[in-house]
Design an enzyme around this catalytic site. Structure first.
Site, PDB file in Angstrom:
ATOM      1  N   CYS A 113      44.650  99.956  22.657  1.00 26.22           N
ATOM      2  CA  CYS A 113      44.387  99.467  24.019  1.00 26.22           C
ATOM      3  C   CYS A 113      45.481  98.546  24.556  1.00 26.22           C
ATOM      4  CB  CYS A 113      43.032  98.759  24.063  1.00 26.22           C
ATOM      5  SG  CYS A 113      41.649  99.843  23.654  1.00 26.22           S
ATOM      6  N   HIS A 251      42.340  93.781  29.882  1.00 27.78           N
ATOM      7  CA  HIS A 251      41.890  95.080  29.384  1.00 27.78           C
ATOM      8  C   HIS A 251      40.389  95.197  29.633  1.00 27.78           C
ATOM      9  CE1 HIS A 251      40.964  98.462  26.954  1.00 27.78           C
ATOM     10  NE2 HIS A 251      40.434  97.769  25.967  1.00 27.78           N
ATOM     11  N   ASN A 281      35.851 101.797  29.377  1.00 29.06           N
ATOM     12  CA  ASN A 281      37.055 101.459  28.618  1.00 29.06           C
ATOM     13  C   ASN A 281      37.879 102.725  28.416  1.00 29.06           C
ATOM     14  OD1 ASN A 281      38.993 100.830  26.715  1.00 29.06           O
ATOM     15  ND2 ASN A 281      37.587  99.934  25.236  1.00 29.06           N
TER      16      ASN A 281
END
Length: 324
Positions: A113, A251, A281
């Site tokens: 990520c 994020h 996500n």
């Protein structure tokens, strides 16, 4: 030394949506429970026929057009992804071909990520040294293809998408540009989020599935701590304070993680860019898609100072301070 400037942004999201109501048919969790624990209402999902490069290409093309350059002007392409179309070759080579660039360097970054920030740091170095003028950076993932929908606690989190930015050479001093980037890692947390099968350790099998496995409690604590510390460290390294930042782009792992980081950093809600409610996500795509959306809707304007921060499996984390 030259400035590395974000000259253009782009994004692409699959048309298909999976809502919490849809997931209620698969897992024993309600919409209210999912929203209260994750902040997510729905997420974008690629079709079976859509691969990561199919999402990355339109985002890349939009970023190039937004930068006001031609694909032929690009010197390099860096794609951050955990879900390439194939184990090899790189997605970046497919983007180079689809854009019709010259025979430039093209590579993938495997940094979970934090992938977009990793790719951004790579581009920053080449631009600042003066060897490259324009570098395309893409964050693209189709995490739903490695999501285990028999696991209620991971299946509710992940979505698909792609975001991109062109990093260009600016002036030698002053003006907008990347101020500082930071990347860190701690392999002790390796087992908190991983895909057991499909790599060189284990072939994909019933015992070792090519699907994500996660220790949610450990991930939550580590993500909050590292995204907080990474943000503080990049500010300290730059001589900036939190008051100097116009927009925070974290994020989009989980709404509660974002809220906890905001509390730790004393960031007001109105300064936080959040897309997790409707996109979930999407790994390396979350920061560039959030950036692009906020630029398009007019929140982020030229001259604004942005703090991006991310955490990912590995464990890896990072931050970037940028004057847009």
């Amino acid at each position: 030394m030259y400035k590395a400037v974000i000259s253009g942004v782009g994004s692409y999201l699959p048309a298909k949506r999976i809502t919490n109501a849809d997931l209620e048919q698969l897992v024993s969790l309600t919409d209210d429970w999912i929203v209260s624990r994750t902040g997510i209402k729905e997420r974008r999902v690629s079709e079976d026929s859509e691969a990561t490069s199919d999402l990355a290409y339109p985002a890349a093309l939009e970023a190039v057009q937004n930068a006001g350059i031609d694909p032929a002007d690009l010197d390099m392409i860096v794609v951050a992804t955990e879900t390439p179309d194939h184990i090899l070759p790189p997605v970046a080579c497919q983007i180079q071909h689809k854009l019709g660039c010259g025979h430039i360097s093209a590579l993938d970054v495997h940094s979970t990520c934090v992938g977009f920030l990793s790719a951004l740091q790579i581009a920053e170095q080449y631009i600042k040294l003066g060897t490259h003028r324009h570098i395309l950076v893409v964050g693209a993932d189709t995490l739903t293809k490695i999501t285990d929908y028999s696991d209620p606690y991971t299946s509710i989190l992940f979505g698909d998408g792609a975001g991109a930015a062109v990093i260009s050479r600016g002036g030698e001093a002053g003006g907008a540009g990347i101020i500082s980037t930071l990347l860190r890692s701690d392999g002790e947390c390796f087992g908190a989020l991983f895909v057991p099968g499909g790599g060189s350790r284990y072939r994909a099998s019933e015992e070792h599935k090519a699907k994500m496995v996660m220790d949610g409690s450990k991930i939550f604590k580590t993500a909050v701590n590292t995204m907080t510390s990474g943000s503080e460290e990049v500010l300290l390294n730059s001589g900036y304070t939190k008051k100097d930042v116009d927009w925070f782009i974290p994020h989009q792992a989980n709404g509660r993680i974002i809220d906890a980081v905001a509390r730790n950093l004393s960031v007001p809600e109105e300064k936080m860019i959040k897309t997790v409610r409707y996109l979930g996500n999407s790994c390396s795509a979350t920061i560039p898609t959030a950036l692009c959306m906020a630029v398009k809707d007019g929140r982020i304007k030229r001259g604004d100072t942005l703090l991006m921060t991310a955490f990912g499996a590995g464990a890896v984390w990072g931050a970037a301070l940028v004057q847009y």
